[in-house]
Design a protein around this motif. Structure first.
Motif, short mmCIF file in Angstrom:
data_model
loop_
_atom_site.label_atom_id
_atom_site.label_comp_id
_atom_site.label_asym_id
_atom_site.label_seq_id
_atom_site.Cartn_x
_atom_site.Cartn_y
_atom_site.Cartn_z
N ILE B 327 0.82 -1.20 0.00
CA ILE B 327 0.00 0.00 0.00
C ILE B 327 0.87 1.26 0.00
CG2 ILE B 327 -1.69 1.32 1.36
CD1 ILE B 327 -2.85 -1.14 0.01
N ALA B 328 2.01 1.17 0.69
CA ALA B 328 2.85 2.36 0.87
C ALA B 328 3.23 2.99 -0.47
CB ALA B 328 4.10 1.99 1.66
N ALA B 329 3.42 2.15 -1.49
CA ALA B 329 3.84 2.67 -2.79
C ALA B 329 2.69 3.29 -3.57
CB ALA B 329 4.46 1.53 -3.61
N LEU B 330 1.48 3.05 -3.13
CA LEU B 330 0.32 3.50 -3.90
C LEU B 330 -0.10 4.90 -3.47
CD1 LEU B 330 -1.80 0.24 -3.85
CD2 LEU B 330 -0.30 1.05 -5.67
N VAL B 331 0.19 5.86 -4.30
CA VAL B 331 -0.28 7.21 -4.02
C VAL B 331 -1.22 7.57 -5.16
CG1 VAL B 331 1.68 7.98 -2.67
CG2 VAL B 331 1.77 8.11 -5.17
N PRO B 332 -2.19 8.40 -4.88
CA PRO B 332 -3.11 8.79 -5.94
C PRO B 332 -2.36 9.29 -7.17
CG PRO B 332 -3.96 9.53 -3.84
CD PRO B 332 -2.60 8.94 -3.58
N GLY B 333 -2.75 8.81 -8.35
CA GLY B 333 -2.11 9.19 -9.59
C GLY B 333 -1.10 8.18 -10.08
N ALA B 334 -0.60 7.31 -9.18
CA ALA B 334 0.36 6.30 -9.60
C ALA B 334 -0.32 5.29 -10.52
CB ALA B 334 0.93 5.59 -8.37
N VAL B 335 0.47 4.72 -11.41
CA VAL B 335 -0.07 3.71 -12.32
C VAL B 335 0.35 2.34 -11.83
CG1 VAL B 335 -0.04 2.83 -14.69
CG2 VAL B 335 -0.09 5.30 -14.27
N VAL B 336 -0.61 1.43 -11.69
CA VAL B 336 -0.30 0.07 -11.25
C VAL B 336 -0.98 -0.91 -12.18
CG1 VAL B 336 0.04 0.56 -8.80
CG2 VAL B 336 -2.26 0.06 -9.68
N THR B 337 -0.53 -2.13 -12.10
CA THR B 337 -1.18 -3.20 -12.86
C THR B 337 -1.94 -4.07 -11.88
OG1 THR B 337 0.59 -3.16 -14.48
CG2 THR B 337 -0.82 -5.12 -14.44
N ALA B 338 -3.24 -4.09 -12.01
CA ALA B 338 -4.05 -4.98 -11.18
C ALA B 338 -4.13 -6.33 -11.87
CB ALA B 338 -5.44 -4.40 -11.01
N SER B 339 -3.97 -7.38 -11.08
CA SER B 339 -4.04 -8.70 -11.72
C SER B 339 -5.12 -9.55 -11.06
CB SER B 339 -2.67 -9.39 -11.64
OG SER B 339 -2.40 -9.73 -10.31
N ILE B 340 -5.82 -10.24 -11.93
CA ILE B 340 -6.95 -11.06 -11.47
C ILE B 340 -6.80 -12.45 -12.06
CG2 ILE B 340 -9.47 -11.34 -11.60
CD1 ILE B 340 -9.49 -8.20 -12.03
N ARG B 341 -6.94 -13.47 -11.21
CA ARG B 341 -6.86 -14.84 -11.75
C ARG B 341 -8.20 -15.18 -12.37
NH1 ARG B 341 -3.00 -17.73 -7.89
NH2 ARG B 341 -4.30 -19.58 -8.17
N PRO B 342 -8.19 -15.75 -13.54
CA PRO B 342 -9.46 -16.02 -14.25
C PRO B 342 -10.42 -16.83 -13.39
CG PRO B 342 -7.59 -16.48 -15.67
CD PRO B 342 -7.01 -16.16 -14.32
N GLU B 343 -9.89 -17.77 -12.58
CA GLU B 343 -10.80 -18.60 -11.78
C GLU B 343 -11.45 -17.82 -10.64
OE1 GLU B 343 -7.55 -18.97 -12.17
OE2 GLU B 343 -6.54 -19.76 -10.40
N ASP B 344 -10.96 -16.62 -10.38
CA ASP B 344 -11.56 -15.80 -9.32
C ASP B 344 -12.70 -14.93 -9.83
OD1 ASP B 344 -9.81 -16.87 -7.54
OD2 ASP B 344 -8.42 -15.16 -7.55
N VAL B 345 -12.95 -14.99 -11.13
CA VAL B 345 -14.05 -14.19 -11.68
C VAL B 345 -15.33 -15.02 -11.60
CG1 VAL B 345 -14.94 -13.03 -13.73
CG2 VAL B 345 -12.48 -13.00 -13.24
N ALA B 346 -16.30 -14.51 -10.85
CA ALA B 346 -17.58 -15.22 -10.74
C ALA B 346 -18.51 -14.71 -11.82
CB ALA B 346 -18.19 -14.98 -9.36
N VAL B 347 -19.05 -15.63 -12.60
CA VAL B 347 -19.98 -15.24 -13.65
C VAL B 347 -21.39 -15.32 -13.09
CG1 VAL B 347 -20.81 -15.73 -15.97
CG2 VAL B 347 -18.39 -16.08 -15.40
N VAL B 348 -22.08 -14.20 -13.05
CA VAL B 348 -23.41 -14.14 -12.46
C VAL B 348 -24.42 -13.96 -13.58
CG1 VAL B 348 -24.89 -12.90 -10.85
CG2 VAL B 348 -22.43 -13.07 -10.41
N GLU B 349 -25.33 -14.93 -13.68
CA GLU B 349 -26.37 -14.83 -14.72
C GLU B 349 -27.36 -13.74 -14.31
OE1 GLU B 349 -26.36 -16.57 -17.45
OE2 GLU B 349 -24.92 -18.19 -17.04
N LEU B 350 -27.90 -13.05 -15.30
CA LEU B 350 -28.84 -11.99 -14.97
C LEU B 350 -30.18 -12.56 -14.50
CD1 LEU B 350 -27.99 -9.38 -17.70
CD2 LEU B 350 -27.23 -9.49 -15.33
N GLY B 351 -30.71 -13.47 -15.27
CA GLY B 351 -31.92 -14.18 -14.83
C GLY B 351 -33.03 -13.25 -14.38
N ARG B 352 -33.62 -13.58 -13.25
CA ARG B 352 -34.83 -12.88 -12.81
C ARG B 352 -34.59 -11.49 -12.27
NH1 ARG B 352 -36.13 -14.98 -7.27
NH2 ARG B 352 -34.29 -16.07 -6.55
#
Lengths: 287, 352
Positions: B327-352
């Motif tokens: 967190i210490a390195a993150l100051v507003p305006g800094a550019v970072v790369t966020a990484s997400i593992r594909p298996e952590d993405v939950a696919v939610v159907e719209l449905g009802r």
């Protein structure tokens, strides 16, 4: 005025305000009772009432069996009125309480309606119901229970009992109903949840929790009956001689105000005793 | 065996508070009904307890139809939300009420009560009246009163909602331990999702008088089936998604369609937990999203970082991190790369 702002009253003014508020109960309650108690020590001399410090009036009551027998029979009558009030009033209050929504308030209104009516009107109504040509006799004759109208319903002790029970019933129903209504609905659910049927729940939860209201209702009936002399006068006839009538006759007929005051003090003291006993009984109940 | 609700529903006049519900509760299970107020969770509890009658459907227990059986003949006991202790009875009399009704001998009731008081840690207070107890103590009395009749099932109606947060955590652990120890089925109602996740074997998420999803806490948390569940339970990043034949497309990334998601094309939602958004170097095979840091909020053990993806300035990605160094390195305006593992993405159907 002090400099702290207009809301702060001057100490003298505050004292005056307090005195004004305290004066009301003193003038309206304490003074009449005190004057009554004081008069009970006075005596009658011919047509005059003479200040005195004599216990003769009290001695007169306790030495005359006619007076304290009337007193005891009046207490019995009041106890009977109370008992009838509870036996009829509790089930009625319970019944109203078990209804839902509008019906409940409608029923409650019906049963307390007599409180809005004149006392004298109610007594005359009871007289016309209990009389020889009254509604009760007509109904009993019409249904074949009686062959001819009967005189037993009016101008005797039973007539006083019936009339007082009817007139004071709302005073019994109302406090019982209010104490029932204060019982949280969840307690009945909890009781059923723990395996209790309706009767067991009533005995262990509803009845104990409505006891304070029941005691209050009983107290109302008893004290009102004790102080009532109009009902015995109007429906009691010669056999229905109650202590209230005795007191009234000392003031109205015998013109022995000091003796009447002494009898009044005795009745008042007894009423206080009953109230204290009832307070103690319902205070033991934790609610 | 256990408890089964079969198309149980409840309406008051025109208002349907519970749509037909099917639910099986296994013996010894800690099952939580989770939902906002008015979702029908308490209605289900009241129907099982017999305090209200269903408008339709059947309630069975061990195969026996209990639908028309009155409350006092059901083998269940309830811990009420406001505890519903009898105010005119001592703690001991409250707890002994059930055994007394069952006609147990006085000595036996005394033993049962003493045992229950020990179980809930109130052995020193049998002669107190409920008005003389603290909220937490009343809670324990209510619990003791419910367990002494040895019910097959204990119904708990938001029993912890009146307690302050430290006491609540303590009671959560206590309840869970107690349930393991006595092995009784617990049916627990709460609107607190953390409580539900911490205590339950399974959670039933309810909304608007219907069941949204039934599953283990992990299922509910990581694989929400509906948007409501994804929103109600924990924090989530939501992204509009399109399910294609082989891929799922979002404004920030694309990922291969998981096998359990039927092929599209159709619109859906992608949900990613903030704590699963990595801020360190992208993991191999992770989905990388370049962002500018917009805001860093320190909230104790974790920090919330609000990110604005460079490629899609209309979207917001929130990450949570427990690492003070990262967190210490993150100051507003800094550019970072966020990484997400594909298996952590939950696919939610719209449905009802």
């Amino acid at each position: 005025m002090s400099g702290e702002g207009g809301a702060t009253l001057h100490p003298g003014l505050r004292l005056a305000a307090f005195a004004l508020v305290a004066a009301a109960p003193v003038v309206l309650v304490v003074v009449p009772i005190a004057s009554f108690v004081v008069m009970s020590f006075w005596r009658v001399d011919g047509p005059d009432i003479v200040p005195d410090a004599s216990l003769a009036n009290y001695a007169g009551f306790f030495s005359s069996p006619a007076y304290w027998r009337t007193f005891l029979s009046t207490l019995l009558l009041c106890a009977e009125v109370t008992a009838v009030g509870l036996v009829v009033g509790y089930p009625v209050a319970y019944f109203i309480w078990r209804r839902r929504g509008r019906l409940r308030f409608f029923l409650l209104l019906i049963f307390v309606m007599p409180l809005f009516m004149s006392y004298i009107v109610k007594i005359y109504t009871m007289r016309s119901i209990l009389g020889l040509n009254g509604f009760l006799n007509q109904a009993l004759v019409a249904s074949g229970i009686l062959e001819a109208p009967s005189l037993v319903f009016l101008y005797n002790r039973t007539a006083i009992l019936i009339t007082m029970s009817v007139i004071f019933l709302p005073f019994v129903i109302l406090p019982i109903y209010l104490s029932l209504e204060r019982i949280p609905g969840n307690l009945m659910h909890a009781s059923a949840d723990l395996g209790a049927g309706a009767g067991t729940t009533f005995r262990h939860v509803v009845l104990p929790l409505s006891l304070p209201g029941t005691v209050a209702g009983a107290l109302f009936a008893f004290v009102l009956a004790l102080g009532d002399f109009v009902t015995p006068q109007m429906v009691g006839g010669p056999s229905g001689f109650t202590f209230g009538r005795v007191i009234w006759s000392q003031f109205g007929l015998a013109f022995n105000w000091p003796f009447g005051a002494a009898l009044g003090v005795i009745m008042f003291a007894f009423a206080l005793l009953v109230i204290a006993a009832a307070g103690w009984a319902s205070g033991r109940q934790r609610v | 065996m256990g408890l089964a609700l079969e198309a149980v529903c409840k309406s008051y006049g025109q208002v349907e508070v519970l749509r037909p519900v099917f639910l099986d509760v296994a013996d010894g299970e800690f099952l939580t009904l989770l939902g906002p107020s008015g979702s029908g969770k308490t209605t289900i509890l009241r129907l099982i307890g017999g305090f209200t009658q269903p408008s339709g459907g059947r309630i069975r227990f061990d195969g026996r139809d209990l639908t028309r059986v009155p409350t006092n003949r059901r083998p269940f006991n309830t811990v009420f939300q406001d505890y519903a202790l009898f105010p005119h009875m001592t703690v001991a009399a409250n707890i002994g009420y059930g055994p007394m009704i069952r006609g147990r001998a006085k000595a036996e009731i005394g033993r049962i009560v003493a045992e229950a008081l020990d179980t809930v840690g109130l052995g020193h207070l049998p002669e107190r009246y409920p008005a003389e107890l603290s909220g937490g103590q009343r809670q324990r009395v209510a619990l003791a009163r419910a367990i002494v009749c040895e019910p097959k099932l204990i119904l708990l109606d938001e029993p912890l909602s009146a307690l302050d947060s430290s006491l609540r955590h303590q009671m959560q652990t206590f309840l869970k331990d107690l349930q393991r120890r006595i092995g009784t089925t617990f049916l627990f109602v709460t609107h607190d999702q953390e409580e539900a996740i911490a205590m339950s074997d399974r959670i039933v998420v309810m909304n608007a008088g219907a069941i949204e999803q039934i599953g283990t806490p992990k299922d509910i948390y990581y694989a929400p089936k509906t948007r409501f569940v994804a929103e109600f339970v924990g924090d989530n990043n939501f992204l509009a998604a399109t399910i294609g034949a082989d891929m799922i497309e979002t404004p920030l990334f694309s990922l291969p369609r998981p096998a359990h998601v039927p092929p599209g094309p159709r619109p859906a939602m992608a949900a990613v937990r903030p704590e699963l958004v990595g801020l360190a170097a992208a993991a191999a095979g992770g989905l990388a999203v370049d962002c500018t840091v917009e805001e860093v909020a320190f909230v104790g053990a974790v920090s919330r970082v609000k990110l604005r993806p460079l490629g899609a300035p209309g979207e917001v990605l929130v990450a949570k991190s427990t690492s003070a160094h990262a967190i210490a390195a993150l100051v507003p305006g800094a550019v970072v790369t966020a990484s997400i593992r594909p298996e952590d993405v939950a696919v939610v159907e719209l449905g009802r």
